[in-house]
Design a protein around this motif. Sequence first.
Motif, short mmCIF file in Angstrom:
data_model
loop_
_atom_site.label_atom_id
_atom_site.label_comp_id
_atom_site.label_asym_id
_atom_site.label_seq_id
_atom_site.Cartn_x
_atom_site.Cartn_y
_atom_site.Cartn_z
N PRO A 1 0.83 -1.22 0.00
CA PRO A 1 0.00 0.00 0.00
C PRO A 1 0.86 1.27 0.00
N TRP A 2 2.00 1.19 0.65
CA TRP A 2 2.91 2.35 0.69
C TRP A 2 3.37 2.69 -0.72
N PHE A 3 3.75 1.66 -1.48
CA PHE A 3 4.22 1.89 -2.85
C PHE A 3 3.10 2.50 -3.70
N ALA A 4 1.89 1.96 -3.55
CA ALA A 4 0.75 2.49 -4.32
C ALA A 4 0.50 3.95 -3.97
N ALA A 5 0.60 4.29 -2.68
CA ALA A 5 0.38 5.68 -2.27
C ALA A 5 1.44 6.60 -2.86
N ARG A 6 2.70 6.14 -2.86
CA ARG A 6 3.77 6.96 -3.43
C ARG A 6 3.59 7.12 -4.94
N MET A 7 3.12 6.06 -5.59
CA MET A 7 2.85 6.15 -7.03
C MET A 7 1.77 7.18 -7.31
N ARG A 8 0.74 7.20 -6.48
CA ARG A 8 -0.32 8.18 -6.67
C ARG A 8 0.23 9.60 -6.49
N GLU A 9 1.07 9.79 -5.46
CA GLU A 9 1.66 11.11 -5.25
C GLU A 9 2.49 11.54 -6.46
N HIS A 10 3.23 10.59 -7.01
CA HIS A 10 4.09 10.91 -8.15
C HIS A 10 3.27 11.24 -9.39
N THR A 11 2.22 10.47 -9.63
CA THR A 11 1.42 10.73 -10.82
C THR A 11 0.64 12.04 -10.69
N ILE A 12 0.32 12.44 -9.46
CA ILE A 12 -0.33 13.75 -9.28
C ILE A 12 0.58 14.86 -9.79
N LYS A 13 1.90 14.71 -9.58
CA LYS A 13 2.84 15.71 -10.08
C LYS A 13 2.79 15.78 -11.60
N LEU A 14 2.70 14.61 -12.24
CA LEU A 14 2.58 14.60 -13.70
C LEU A 14 1.27 15.27 -14.13
N MET A 15 0.20 14.99 -13.38
CA MET A 15 -1.09 15.56 -13.73
C MET A 15 -1.11 17.07 -13.55
N LEU A 16 -0.39 17.57 -12.55
CA LEU A 16 -0.33 19.01 -12.35
C LEU A 16 0.30 19.69 -13.56
N GLU A 17 1.29 19.03 -14.16
CA GLU A 17 1.88 19.57 -15.39
C GLU A 17 0.88 19.51 -16.52
N LYS A 18 0.17 18.39 -16.62
CA LYS A 18 -0.82 18.23 -17.69
C LYS A 18 -1.98 19.20 -17.51
N GLU A 19 -2.33 19.47 -16.27
CA GLU A 19 -3.47 20.32 -15.95
C GLU A 19 -3.33 21.70 -16.62
N LYS A 20 -2.11 22.22 -16.69
CA LYS A 20 -1.89 23.53 -17.29
C LYS A 20 -2.35 23.54 -18.75
N SER A 21 -2.01 22.45 -19.46
CA SER A 21 -2.38 22.40 -20.88
C SER A 21 -3.88 22.16 -21.03
N MET A 22 -4.48 21.37 -20.12
CA MET A 22 -5.92 21.10 -20.24
C MET A 22 -6.73 22.36 -19.99
N LYS A 23 -6.32 23.16 -18.99
CA LYS A 23 -7.08 24.35 -18.66
C LYS A 23 -7.04 25.39 -19.78
N GLN A 24 -6.00 25.31 -20.63
CA GLN A 24 -5.91 26.24 -21.76
C GLN A 24 -7.03 25.98 -22.76
N LEU A 25 -7.60 24.78 -22.70
CA LEU A 25 -8.61 24.39 -23.68
C LEU A 25 -10.02 24.82 -23.26
N VAL A 26 -10.14 25.37 -22.06
CA VAL A 26 -11.47 25.73 -21.55
C VAL A 26 -11.52 27.22 -21.25
#
Length: 212
Positions: free
Chosen positions: A119-144
């Motif tokens: 479960p610890w590894f899964a939680a860390r993976m989620r934290e890491h992917t949130i960082k990727l999503m924060l980068e992606k979020e910038k490009s998605m918000k430009q579309l709205v």
Amino acid sequence: MSHTAQTDLRIRRTHKFLQEAMIELIAEKGFEAITVGDIAERAMINRATFYRHYQDKYDLVAGIFEETANYLMEHMNPMHKDPAEKEAEIPPEIWVQFFEHVADHARLYKAMLGNNGSPWFAARMREHTIKLMLEKEKSMKQLVAPDTLTASAMPEGLALTQLSHVLIGTIVWWLESEKRYTPKQMATWFHRFAFYGYLSALGSETPTPRKK
């Protein structure tokens, strides 16, 4: 080969043996049931050698995560997508690379994220992917457009957390299906879900997917 280089090689080899042993044991008996003795025996080293490299099995899992996380950060290319492109059927390259990485390390992720994993590894993976999503979020918000936001928006942190759980669930489903679908297909489907579901959760009136 210098003495330092030989030492570094031995350390990397020992780490590889221990990590492989951990992955095999998780698949066999589950993370919680594994002891340091089990890992050392499977890796064919003594316990003293294990403790020269890691404090315990959790420290070993942390080492596995750090290696995979560093790989993702170092080898993923920036996203390249036309901000005017509103079609969610063409995922940014970063998500294709992400699923390619998962495919290349399928044994690791299947063991660590599955029912018997950490479960610890899964939680860390989620934290890491949130960082990727924060980068992606910038490009998605430009579309709205700002004036398309609705009053029903949920907190941004909650939307990201939900999406990170979706991504981990997608990875587990894909690996358990023996990767019958390509990394690009998985990236496309996840991006489609994220593009519409995530933006909608934030209160954006997103366009309806167009059929080809």
